[in-house]
Design a protein around this motif. Sequence first.
Motif, PDB file in Angstrom:
ATOM      1  N   GLU A 132       0.797  -1.223   0.000  1.00 19.28           N
ATOM      2  CA  GLU A 132       0.000   0.000   0.000  1.00 19.28           C
ATOM      3  C   GLU A 132       0.834   1.281   0.000  1.00 19.28           C
ATOM      4  O   GLU A 132       0.348   2.338  -0.401  1.00 19.28           O
ATOM      5  N   GLY A 133       2.060   1.172   0.493  1.00 17.91           N
ATOM      6  CA  GLY A 133       2.918   2.345   0.537  1.00 17.91           C
ATOM      7  C   GLY A 133       2.788   3.111   1.849  1.00 17.91           C
ATOM      8  O   GLY A 133       1.825   2.951   2.607  1.00 17.91           O
ATOM      9  N   LEU A 134       3.780   3.956   2.117  1.00 18.70           N
ATOM     10  CA  LEU A 134       3.854   4.676   3.379  1.00 18.70           C
ATOM     11  C   LEU A 134       2.710   5.676   3.545  1.00 18.70           C
ATOM     12  O   LEU A 134       2.176   5.840   4.650  1.00 18.70           O
ATOM     13  N   GLU A 135       2.313   6.336   2.480  1.00 22.52           N
ATOM     14  CA  GLU A 135       1.267   7.359   2.585  1.00 22.52           C
ATOM     15  C   GLU A 135      -0.041   6.764   3.104  1.00 22.52           C
ATOM     16  O   GLU A 135      -0.731   7.359   3.940  1.00 22.52           O
ATOM     17  N   ALA A 136      -0.408   5.585   2.621  1.00 28.57           N
ATOM     18  CA  ALA A 136      -1.646   4.955   3.080  1.00 28.57           C
ATOM     19  C   ALA A 136      -1.581   4.604   4.564  1.00 28.57           C
ATOM     20  O   ALA A 136      -2.567   4.767   5.297  1.00 28.57           O
ATOM     21  N   LEU A 137      -0.409   4.144   5.021  1.00 29.24           N
ATOM     22  CA  LEU A 137      -0.278   3.817   6.434  1.00 29.24           C
ATOM     23  C   LEU A 137      -0.290   5.085   7.293  1.00 29.24           C
ATOM     24  O   LEU A 137      -0.821   5.074   8.408  1.00 29.24           O
ATOM     25  N   CYS A 138       0.261   6.165   6.769  1.00 29.43           N
ATOM     26  CA  CYS A 138       0.193   7.446   7.488  1.00 29.43           C
ATOM     27  C   CYS A 138      -1.259   7.893   7.659  1.00 29.43           C
ATOM     28  O   CYS A 138      -1.648   8.403   8.716  1.00 29.43           O
ATOM     29  N   GLU A 139      -2.068   7.703   6.624  1.00 29.60           N
ATOM     30  CA  GLU A 139      -3.480   8.083   6.708  1.00 29.60           C
ATOM     31  C   GLU A 139      -4.206   7.256   7.773  1.00 29.60           C
ATOM     32  O   GLU A 139      -5.043   7.771   8.519  1.00 29.60           O
ATOM     33  N   GLU A 140      -3.865   5.975   7.856  1.00 30.87           N
ATOM     34  CA  GLU A 140      -4.499   5.137   8.872  1.00 30.87           C
ATOM     35  C   GLU A 140      -4.056   5.554  10.265  1.00 30.87           C
ATOM     36  O   GLU A 140      -4.866   5.575  11.201  1.00 30.87           O
ATOM     37  N   LEU A 141      -2.769   5.887  10.423  1.00 37.43           N
ATOM     38  CA  LEU A 141      -2.283   6.357  11.716  1.00 37.43           C
ATOM     39  C   LEU A 141      -2.970   7.667  12.102  1.00 37.43           C
ATOM     40  O   LEU A 141      -3.318   7.873  13.271  1.00 37.43           O
ATOM     41  N   HIS A 142      -3.212   8.519  11.107  1.00 34.77           N
ATOM     42  CA  HIS A 142      -3.928   9.776  11.355  1.00 34.77           C
ATOM     43  C   HIS A 142      -5.313   9.501  11.917  1.00 34.77           C
ATOM     44  O   HIS A 142      -5.786  10.188  12.839  1.00 34.77           O
ATOM     45  N   ARG A 143      -5.968   8.481  11.400  1.00 41.55           N
ATOM     46  CA  ARG A 143      -7.313   8.144  11.860  1.00 41.55           C
ATOM     47  C   ARG A 143      -7.297   7.502  13.254  1.00 41.55           C
ATOM     48  O   ARG A 143      -8.141   7.814  14.101  1.00 41.55           O
ATOM     49  N   TRP A 149       0.290  11.151  15.115  1.00 41.91           N
ATOM     50  CA  TRP A 149       0.478  11.488  13.695  1.00 41.91           C
ATOM     51  C   TRP A 149       1.006  12.911  13.550  1.00 41.91           C
ATOM     52  O   TRP A 149       1.814  13.193  12.661  1.00 41.91           O
ATOM     53  N   ALA A 150       0.594  13.814  14.423  1.00 39.80           N
ATOM     54  CA  ALA A 150       0.988  15.222  14.316  1.00 39.80           C
ATOM     55  C   ALA A 150       2.468  15.439  14.600  1.00 39.80           C
ATOM     56  O   ALA A 150       3.047  16.434  14.151  1.00 39.80           O
ATOM     57  N   VAL A 151       3.101  14.512  15.328  1.00 41.72           N
ATOM     58  CA  VAL A 151       4.494  14.735  15.713  1.00 41.72           C
ATOM     59  C   VAL A 151       5.461  13.700  15.144  1.00 41.72           C
ATOM     60  O   VAL A 151       6.669  13.936  15.127  1.00 41.72           O
ATOM     61  N   VAL A 152       4.965  12.574  14.659  1.00 39.47           N
ATOM     62  CA  VAL A 152       5.854  11.542  14.152  1.00 39.47           C
ATOM     63  C   VAL A 152       6.469  11.980  12.820  1.00 39.47           C
ATOM     64  O   VAL A 152       5.889  12.766  12.074  1.00 39.47           O
ATOM     65  N   ASP A 153       7.660  11.485  12.547  1.00 39.98           N
ATOM     66  CA  ASP A 153       8.303  11.731  11.251  1.00 39.98           C
ATOM     67  C   ASP A 153       7.597  10.859  10.215  1.00 39.98           C
ATOM     68  O   ASP A 153       7.843   9.657  10.116  1.00 39.98           O
ATOM     69  N   ARG A 154       6.723  11.489   9.432  1.00 39.12           N
ATOM     70  CA  ARG A 154       5.892  10.723   8.495  1.00 39.12           C
ATOM     71  C   ARG A 154       6.657  10.275   7.252  1.00 39.12           C
ATOM     72  O   ARG A 154       6.090   9.613   6.386  1.00 39.12           O
ATOM     73  N   LYS A 155       7.915  10.638   7.168  1.00 39.00           N
ATOM     74  CA  LYS A 155       8.773  10.135   6.093  1.00 39.00           C
ATOM     75  C   LYS A 155       9.602   8.939   6.556  1.00 39.00           C
ATOM     76  O   LYS A 155      10.348   8.365   5.766  1.00 39.00           O
TER      77      LYS A 155
END
Length: 302
Positions: A132-143, A149-155
Amino acid sequence: MKTLIVVTGPTAVGKTELCLDLAERLGVPIINADSRQLYRDLKIGTAAPTEAQLRRVRHYFVGTLSLDEYYSASMYEQQVMDLLPRLFATSDYALLTGGSMMYIDAVCNGIDDIPTVDDDTRNRLKQRLADEGLEALCEELHRLDPEHWAVVDRKNPRRVVHALEICLMTGRTYTSFRKKETGGGATSRPFRVVKIGLTRPRDEIYERINRRVDQMMDQGLLDEARSLYHLRHLNALNTVGYKEMFACLDGTWTLPEAVERLKGNTRRYARKQLTWFKRDPAVTWLSPDSPEAILESLELRI
């Protein structure tokens, strides 16, 4: 009472010179709390203390690790807690400074026992990252955990995936473990903690970041990254400064593009640091240009 003075703030705000001054005035060494400066081969890209600065004031936790060594905030906490009694034996003060939020929290508040991720969850998330890629997992973490999510290094896929593993395995937010909700608050310490946050107007911080990046390039950051290129898979190198230079060496970006990306990513990291630190009501915010005001503040609070 023995007092740990913690000086923090965003990257490039002016912590290094201010803390050298404070250390000399107080007659104490500096305890580094920048997680990347622990690695001995990352001198330019992490703005590590120079040889002259290391001679000027003794530093702990600078250049002590090889790039392939595993290290964590919990290990840092234990080692600092082992060091502090020795420092307090000769002074009423100890000085810790850096911008690595989790390392500072670990020393000041302790670290909860984050659950060990089971093999099934780890393998499932590893496969999802590939599919799915990192962006999709970032979106799930946001939810699932918008606060982290606001402070983690999303890269950084390792940090995003680990937080998501905890959320999915436990049904709780990763933040809840880090806030010690199960333990009823921070770990008590046998010393007082006084936190000083250094701040400047945001446009001034950004200008200082831009100048620092230009200085790093003049000092040979690209050559430093080239010498480490064969190790680029290591977690220690998955960080701002080296990722951009590796992309240039890969041919993904031109050198001017990589430099501009480095400046932009460093500015984003500084914003993330400020978001994290400003959640802590114990931090007193002062200008790094006035060590006298900081010493006066310490005298009032100690």
